[in-house]
Scaffold this motif. Structure first.
Motif, short mmCIF file in Angstrom:
data_model
loop_
_atom_site.label_atom_id
_atom_site.label_comp_id
_atom_site.label_asym_id
_atom_site.label_seq_id
_atom_site.Cartn_x
_atom_site.Cartn_y
_atom_site.Cartn_z
N THR A 1 87.62 37.27 17.02
CA THR A 1 86.67 36.66 17.95
C THR A 1 87.23 35.31 18.37
OG1 THR A 1 84.80 37.73 16.87
CG2 THR A 1 84.32 35.80 18.22
N MET A 2 87.38 35.11 19.69
CA MET A 2 87.98 33.86 20.13
C MET A 2 87.55 33.50 21.54
SD MET A 2 91.92 35.08 20.89
CE MET A 2 92.36 33.49 21.58
N LEU A 3 87.67 32.20 21.84
CA LEU A 3 87.41 31.69 23.18
C LEU A 3 88.69 31.81 24.00
CD1 LEU A 3 85.45 28.50 22.12
CD2 LEU A 3 84.47 30.43 23.36
N TYR A 4 88.54 32.25 25.24
CA TYR A 4 89.70 32.47 26.11
C TYR A 4 89.79 31.37 27.15
CZ TYR A 4 90.52 37.13 24.22
OH TYR A 4 90.83 38.18 23.39
N PRO A 5 90.92 30.64 27.19
CA PRO A 5 91.07 29.60 28.20
C PRO A 5 91.37 30.21 29.57
CG PRO A 5 93.08 29.78 26.92
CD PRO A 5 92.10 30.73 26.30
N GLU A 6 90.68 29.72 30.59
CA GLU A 6 90.93 30.17 31.96
C GLU A 6 91.23 28.99 32.88
OE1 GLU A 6 88.16 33.35 33.40
OE2 GLU A 6 87.12 32.87 31.54
N LEU A 7 90.89 27.78 32.42
CA LEU A 7 91.03 26.59 33.25
C LEU A 7 92.00 25.60 32.61
CD1 LEU A 7 87.24 26.10 34.11
CD2 LEU A 7 88.97 27.32 35.45
N PHE A 8 92.48 24.68 33.43
CA PHE A 8 93.43 23.66 32.98
C PHE A 8 92.90 22.29 33.38
CE2 PHE A 8 95.80 27.52 33.28
CZ PHE A 8 96.75 27.46 32.28
N GLY B 1 87.63 26.34 15.67
CA GLY B 1 88.60 27.29 15.16
C GLY B 1 88.62 28.63 15.88
N LYS B 2 87.67 28.85 16.79
CA LYS B 2 87.65 30.12 17.52
C LYS B 2 88.44 30.02 18.82
CE LYS B 2 83.07 31.49 15.75
NZ LYS B 2 83.48 32.62 14.91
N ARG C 1 84.76 31.84 28.03
CA ARG C 1 84.52 33.25 27.70
C ARG C 1 84.81 33.51 26.22
NH1 ARG C 1 85.45 37.35 32.50
NH2 ARG C 1 86.24 35.47 33.50
N LEU C 2 83.80 34.04 25.52
CA LEU C 2 83.93 34.35 24.11
C LEU C 2 84.19 35.85 23.96
CD1 LEU C 2 83.77 33.39 21.14
CD2 LEU C 2 81.33 33.98 21.20
N GLY C 3 85.41 36.21 23.56
CA GLY C 3 85.78 37.61 23.40
C GLY C 3 85.58 38.10 21.99
N ILE C 4 84.95 39.27 21.86
CA ILE C 4 84.73 39.89 20.55
C ILE C 4 85.50 41.20 20.56
CG2 ILE C 4 83.02 40.77 18.92
CD1 ILE C 4 80.97 38.96 20.27
N ALA C 5 86.60 41.25 19.83
CA ALA C 5 87.51 42.39 19.89
C ALA C 5 86.92 43.60 19.19
CB ALA C 5 88.86 42.03 19.28
#
Length: 646
Positions: A444-451, A475-476, A495-499
């Motif tokens: 489970t992690m946050l996905y970066p899309e912006l800079f 830590g996510k 965006r929080l992705g849950i695999a």
């Protein structure tokens, strides 16, 4: 490419009195995403001017299904070419798309259709998908069904029109203009001249063919005749209606047509009709009354001719010819009925059309190839005739305009007034479901899309808030990604992705509970007033993103209900109705504005304005860049401490 965003559809009753369920709309998107993924094709479809396949104007893509307390909307965008490079790329994409889709939809039925016809699929046959999967070859249907095409047979007239009642006695009408011969198990279809631009690539004029069928069935003494397509035979099991969501209001004018003066009236199209429909003008000629003896009784009759003059050649005709819709009618003033009505296509070569274009209909003469398409003989009521005439000239507002119809407000303006749009406010709660092909990494992690640009460096970041949420999400994210928070009462969580895993449902419920608990604390502490929380997971190589956005307290309320609303093993079409019902329960709304921010990325965002204080954890790389850019001013000792990482 220039982008234009729009609402493509909704789950409400539209002006055609149709209603698409939210589940049906969602399922269509799912099927398209999966098909595109399997064929490695771009997401989207060609965008056409007025459903005309010969007038490609861009490329359209669905961006997501937007839910508020009133309805479900399908949001999308259209890419328009801005230069020659864009136009070439669009053309190549459209050609590949059409070839791929036509191949995929016709291939499963080709051999069986060919065998039913009595030919092999390689005998000069081409196949296309329209109202049915059709085999196409010049004269194909006419060869197999001479009784419906040869003028010497008992129920085909001198113009090649088949008696409609005889046709219905031998076939079933599956869709307006689409007929199933059960004996041979083949589909016959109305002539291609009932299609836009007279082309097989375009759908039939179902408005007119539906009116034609209704009038013929409801008036058994009326003789109705219709021209069939001699070149197409279809596969019945593949037949389905093609829906074009173009609202055509029909006539509303005065029925006393006997008072219309004799002579020619010419109505010039406005810029909108010329642009969208390709119609330049329409000429209407009421001839002077003439007296006839019918059943030993003297009666007055008036004849009408109507011809539509177009701007561009018709792709369905060879050699750049112009095909113009033409209608003829006779009216009995004593019976107050139309006693004869027919429609045709007048096809002109280029030079002859220039001559015709400059002439009045009463002086034009007959210098065209004439193909009659339908005919009524008998007592036809004026209201039925009005309906038929208007539907035959679908898209040409000059016909009802001539006979006194007032334009609907929406048709005259073409859009909702901007003042009304500005008065709308965003809903207190909304959701967006978006799909994309792909897979998620483990965990489970946050996905970066912006800079974030700091000096000359571009640093990827994830937004985590500044309170309890920030601590919960610690830590996510990847170690090379900077977690940031903004001090403005707004949270746009990354965006929080849950695999996917064996215990996906349990993990999902646990993460949702943790998010809701932390969000409620931040709301209670006054840190967050509005929030947008996008959560994504994978289902069989399709990534699903669900964003909840609006007042943070309402977002939290729906967040807690997600584990019981959503079955992660099923696609959104199985649970979007439940989601929409829940949003309407928590935050009912009427005529609210759509939250468009973030939709181009498949999420919802709360819009920020002005300068906003931002916080991030100190690290050497970030501090050095911030100091060098002047964004951060620190005493020398503090700078050295930060750079040393102490």
């Amino acid at each position: 490419m220039k982008l234009d965003f729009a609402v493509f559809n909704t789950d409400q009753i539209n002006k055609k009195r149709m209603k698409f369920s939210a589940a049906g709309l969602m399922r269509s998107d799912e099927e398209h995403q999966r098909e595109a993924f399997l064929s490695e094709a771009p997401i989207g479809t060609p965008a056409h001017m007025q459903h005309d396949m010969h007038r490609v104007i861009g490329w359209s893509r669905q961006l997501g299904h937007y839910i508020d307390g009133e309805m479900v909307r399908v949001l999308g965008c259209i890419e328009y070419p801005e230069n020659e490079v864009d136009r070439v790329q669009l053309h190549e994409r459209v050609v590949r798309h059409r070839k791929r889709v036509n191949e995929a939809q016709t291939a499963p039925h080709r051999d069986e259709l060919s065998a039913t016809i009595g030919l092999t699929s390689d005998e000069d046959l081409t196949f296309l998908r329209m109202e049915s999967v059709f085999a196409k070859r010049e004269g194909l249907a006419a060869e197999l069904y001479p009784e419906f095409f040869v003028t010497s047979t008992s129920f085909v007239d001198k113009d090649g029109l088949v008696d409609y009642r005889e046709l219905l006695s031998r076939t079933d009408e599956l869709w307006p203009g689409v007929f199933h011969d059960k004996k041979r198990d083949l589909v016959l279809v109305a002539h291609r001249f009932f299609r836009r631009r007279l082309s097989h690539l375009n759908a039939l004029n179902t408005e007119f063919l539906s009116s034609f069928s209704g009038v013929a069935r409801e008036n058994p003494k009326l003789r109705a005749r219709l021209r069939l397509d001699p070149d197409l035979l279809g596969y019945p099991a593949s037949t389905k209606g093609l829906i074009e969501l173009e609202y055509w209001r029909g006539p509303k004018y005065d029925e006393d047509i006997g008072k219309i003066p004799s002579g020619v009236a010419e109505h010039k199209a406005d810029e909108r009709t010329r642009h969208f429909e390709g119609v330049d003008r329409t000429q209407i000629w009421w001839k002077a009354p003439e007296t006839r003896i019918v059943d030993d009784t003297q009666a007055d009759y008036r004849a009408l001719e109507v011809e539509e003059l177009i701007e561009d050649p018709s792709p369905g005709l060879a050699n750049g010819r112009y095909g113009c819709r033409y209608a003829h009618a006779e009216y009995s003033s004593i019976a107050d009925r139309i006693t004869h009505f027919d429609g045709a296509i007048r096809a002109y070569d280029g030079d002859k059309y220039l001559t015709r274009f400059e002439a009045s209909i009463d002086r034009a003469g007959k210098h065209s190839d004439y193909t009659k398409l339908f005919r009524f003989d008998g007592q036809l009521s004026v209201p039925d005739w009005k309906r038929l005439l208007s539907d035959y000239y679908r898209g040409n507002t000059l016909i009802p305009e001539y006979l006194g119809a007032a334009l609907d407000a929406e048709q005259s303006s073409g859009a909702t007034p901007s003042a009304a749009i500005r008065q709308r406010v965003e809903p207190p709660l909304a959701a967006l479901i978006s799909l994309s092909p792909g897979q998620l990494a483990d965990g489970t992690m946050l996905y970066p899309e912006l800079f974030q640009q700091i000096g000359t460096k571009y640093l990827p970041f994830v937004e985590v808030g500044v309170g309890a949420l920030s601590k919960y999400l610690d830590g996510k994210h990847d170690k090379d990604v900077t977690p940031v928070g903004f001090h403005d009462d707004i949270l746009n969580l990354s965006r929080l992705g849950i695999a996917e895993s064996d215990k996906l449902a349990d993990r999902f419920a646990e993460e949702i509970r943790g998010l809701a608990d932390a969000l409620e604390k931040d709301v209670e502490n006054g840190r967050i007033e509005k929030a947008a929380i996008p959560i994504m997971w994978e289902n069989d190589s399709i990534v699903i993103t669900l964003t909840l956005a609006g007042r943070a307290a309402l977002v939290s309320a729906i967040l807690r209900r997600l584990p019981s609303l959503i079955d992660l093993t099923r696609m959104p079409s199985d649970w979007i109705e439940a989601m929409a019902h829940a949003v309407a329960e928590v935050a009912p709304v009427k005529d609210a504005a759509v939250i468009w921010d973030g939709v181009d990325r498949g999420i919802l965002e709360i819009k920020r304005s002005g300068e906003v204080e931002m916080q991030w954890p100190i690290n050497a790389s970030l501090t050095e860049a911030a100091v060098a850019s002047g964004l951060l001013n620190l005493p020398d000792q503090l700078i050295r401490t930060a750079l040393d990482g102490s």
